[in-house]
Design an enzyme around this catalytic site. Structure first.
Site, PDB file in Angstrom:
ATOM      1  N   ASP A   1       4.119   2.103  -0.584  1.00 18.17           N
ATOM      2  CA  ASP A   1       5.452   2.182   0.016  1.00 18.17           C
ATOM      3  C   ASP A   1       6.495   1.431  -0.802  1.00 18.17           C
ATOM      4  O   ASP A   1       6.165   0.710  -1.751  1.00 18.17           O
ATOM      5  CB  ASP A   1       5.418   1.661   1.464  1.00 18.17           C
ATOM      6  CG  ASP A   1       4.530   0.419   1.634  1.00 18.17           C
ATOM      7  OD1 ASP A   1       4.294  -0.301   0.634  1.00 18.17           O
ATOM      8  OD2 ASP A   1       4.073   0.170   2.747  1.00 18.17           O
TER       9      ASP A   1
ATOM     10  N   ASN B   1       1.479  -5.258  14.131  1.00 25.88           N
ATOM     11  CA  ASN B   1       1.463  -4.202  15.150  1.00 25.88           C
ATOM     12  C   ASN B   1       0.492  -3.076  14.781  1.00 25.88           C
ATOM     13  O   ASN B   1       0.545  -2.001  15.365  1.00 25.88           O
ATOM     14  CB  ASN B   1       2.880  -3.645  15.338  1.00 25.88           C
ATOM     15  CG  ASN B   1       3.448  -3.055  14.039  1.00 25.88           C
ATOM     16  OD1 ASN B   1       2.804  -3.103  12.990  1.00 25.88           O
ATOM     17  ND2 ASN B   1       4.634  -2.484  14.116  1.00 25.88           N
TER      18      ASN B   1
ATOM     19  N   HIS C   1       0.411  -1.516  11.897  1.00 29.19           N
ATOM     20  CA  HIS C   1       0.902  -0.530  10.929  1.00 29.19           C
ATOM     21  C   HIS C   1       0.082  -0.570   9.644  1.00 29.19           C
ATOM     22  O   HIS C   1      -0.454  -1.600   9.251  1.00 29.19           O
ATOM     23  CB  HIS C   1       2.416  -0.643  10.675  1.00 29.19           C
ATOM     24  CG  HIS C   1       2.843  -1.801   9.836  1.00 29.19           C
ATOM     25  ND1 HIS C   1       3.989  -2.518  10.097  1.00 29.19           N
ATOM     26  CD2 HIS C   1       2.317  -2.382   8.724  1.00 29.19           C
ATOM     27  CE1 HIS C   1       4.118  -3.469   9.183  1.00 29.19           C
ATOM     28  NE2 HIS C   1       3.117  -3.411   8.343  1.00 29.19           N
TER      29      HIS C   1
ATOM     30  N   GLU D   1       4.519   3.074  11.281  1.00 30.94           N
ATOM     31  CA  GLU D   1       4.695   2.149  12.388  1.00 30.94           C
ATOM     32  C   GLU D   1       4.051   2.674  13.670  1.00 30.94           C
ATOM     33  O   GLU D   1       3.938   3.889  13.867  1.00 30.94           O
ATOM     34  CB  GLU D   1       6.189   1.926  12.643  1.00 30.94           C
ATOM     35  CG  GLU D   1       6.902   1.213  11.487  1.00 30.94           C
ATOM     36  CD  GLU D   1       6.649  -0.293  11.446  1.00 30.94           C
ATOM     37  OE1 GLU D   1       5.563  -0.760  11.858  1.00 30.94           O
ATOM     38  OE2 GLU D   1       7.550  -1.014  10.982  1.00 30.94           O
TER      39      GLU D   1
HETATM   40  C1  F6R Z   1       2.583  -3.231   2.100  1.00 28.72           C
HETATM   41  C2  F6R Z   1       2.203  -2.530   3.305  1.00 28.72           C
HETATM   42  C3  F6R Z   1       2.147  -3.195   4.633  1.00 28.72           C
HETATM   43  C4  F6R Z   1       1.444  -4.557   4.612  1.00 28.72           C
HETATM   44  C5  F6R Z   1       1.459  -5.184   5.998  1.00 28.72           C
HETATM   45  C6  F6R Z   1       0.820  -6.552   6.008  1.00 28.72           C
HETATM   46  O1  F6R Z   1       2.560  -2.355   0.986  1.00 28.72           O
HETATM   47  O2  F6R Z   1       1.949  -1.384   3.227  1.00 28.72           O
HETATM   48  O3  F6R Z   1       1.509  -2.351   5.556  1.00 28.72           O
HETATM   49  O4  F6R Z   1       0.122  -4.376   4.186  1.00 28.72           O
HETATM   50  O5  F6R Z   1       2.773  -5.278   6.463  1.00 28.72           O
HETATM   51  O6  F6R Z   1       1.595  -7.425   5.266  1.00 28.72           O
HETATM   52  P1  F6R Z   1       1.097  -8.907   4.894  1.00 28.72           P
HETATM   53  O7  F6R Z   1      -0.005  -8.743   3.926  1.00 28.72           O
HETATM   54  O8  F6R Z   1       2.294  -9.569   4.271  1.00 28.72           O
HETATM   55  O9  F6R Z   1       0.652  -9.529   6.167  1.00 28.72           O
END
Ligand code: F6R
Length: 245
Positions: A67, A135, A137, A142
């Site tokens: 992303d 959450n 995701h 989301e």
């Molecule tokens: C990042 C991504 C997100 C993160 C998620 C967890 O490329 O796709 O889904 O993996 O938000 O983020 P952290 O690792 O910062 O807790």
């Protein structure tokens, strides 16, 4: 779905870096799907170390990132292009041309289509690395009453914006939209490996590993449909969700 419980987050990162090392040894032109965020940083540090020690050769590897934020250029310190360059690509022997992070500027819909094309180019990823949002995701798919299978532009939820505000000067600076792989793109990878640590992830991981329910309200639960999905968590997180193995 396989669950691996490690002693510590450091061990989680070693286990995953070794999976990537072994894959590239078997298949030097492997295609990797990569993630950003706090979780993969130590994994990337271990890959850099292994590359320096001659344990991994990235010269034929291709990567596609999950992303990118909308509205900030790749030169912006919080863009995922900048993150990948500074945390991994600038320190290993991968040709930059072999790395793809969606463009967060210009025509977002067209950029999402370009991401979809890169996901498909050369066939499915051999290995998709994932973190997980508080959450549930996955990438920026989301929690919602519906999910989208292909790459698209997603409106970020309040929970995600709050969680990511730690990387920005102020919450208002966090982009509210992102270009993301869809759930189908992620499930198309041959192997999917999700890493998680920290008590903020307890509810999401509970939904992922403690029952057989699949719900779009916790997008990670779709990994239960994948034949080769691996979740790697440390003992602290496993204990907090009540996972006994
Ligand atoms: C990042 C991504 C997100 C993160 C998620 C967890 O490329 O796709 O889904 O993996 O938000 O983020 P952290 O690792 O910062 O807790």
């Amino acid at each position: 779905m396989k669950v691996i419980v490690t002693k510590s987050y450091d061990e989680t990162c070693t286990v995953i870096a070794e999976m990537i090392r072994d894959l590239i040894a078997r298949k030097p032109d492997a295609k990797l799907g990569l993630a950003t965020g706090g979780t993969p940083v130590p994994i990337y540090q271990k890959l850099i170390q292994m590359n320096r020690e001659g344990q991994i050769d990235f010269s034929q590897v291709h990567t596609v990132n999950l992303d990118e934020y909308c509205g900030i250029p790749g030169t912006h310190e919080q863009s995922y292009r900048y993150f990948m360059d500074s945390n991994l690509f600038d320190h290993i022997n991968i040709p930059k041309a072999n790395t793809f992070v969606a463009n967060g500027m210009g025509d977002f819909e067209a950029n999402a289509q370009e991401l979809e094309q890169k996901v498909r180019e050369g066939g499915p990823a051999d290995f998709q690395l994932l973190g997980i949002g508080n959450n549930g995701h996955i990438a920026f798919n989301e929690a919602s009453d519906h999910l989208i299978s292909v790459a698209h532009v997603e409106n970020l939820t309040e929970s995600t914006i709050n969680a990511n505000a730690r990387f920005f000067e102020k919450k208002e600076d966090v982009p509210t939209r992102a270009i993301t792989m869809g759930m189908g793109d992620i499930l198309a990878a041959k192997t999917v490996v999700l890493a998680a640590t920290g008590l903020a992830k307890v509810p999401a991981i509970k939904g992922l590993i403690m029952d057989d329910v699949i719900t779009t309200q916790n997008p990670s639960t779709l990994l239960k449909l994948h034949e080769n999905a691996v979740v790697v968590i440390d003992k602290e997180l496993a204990d907090a969700v009540g996972y006994q193995g």
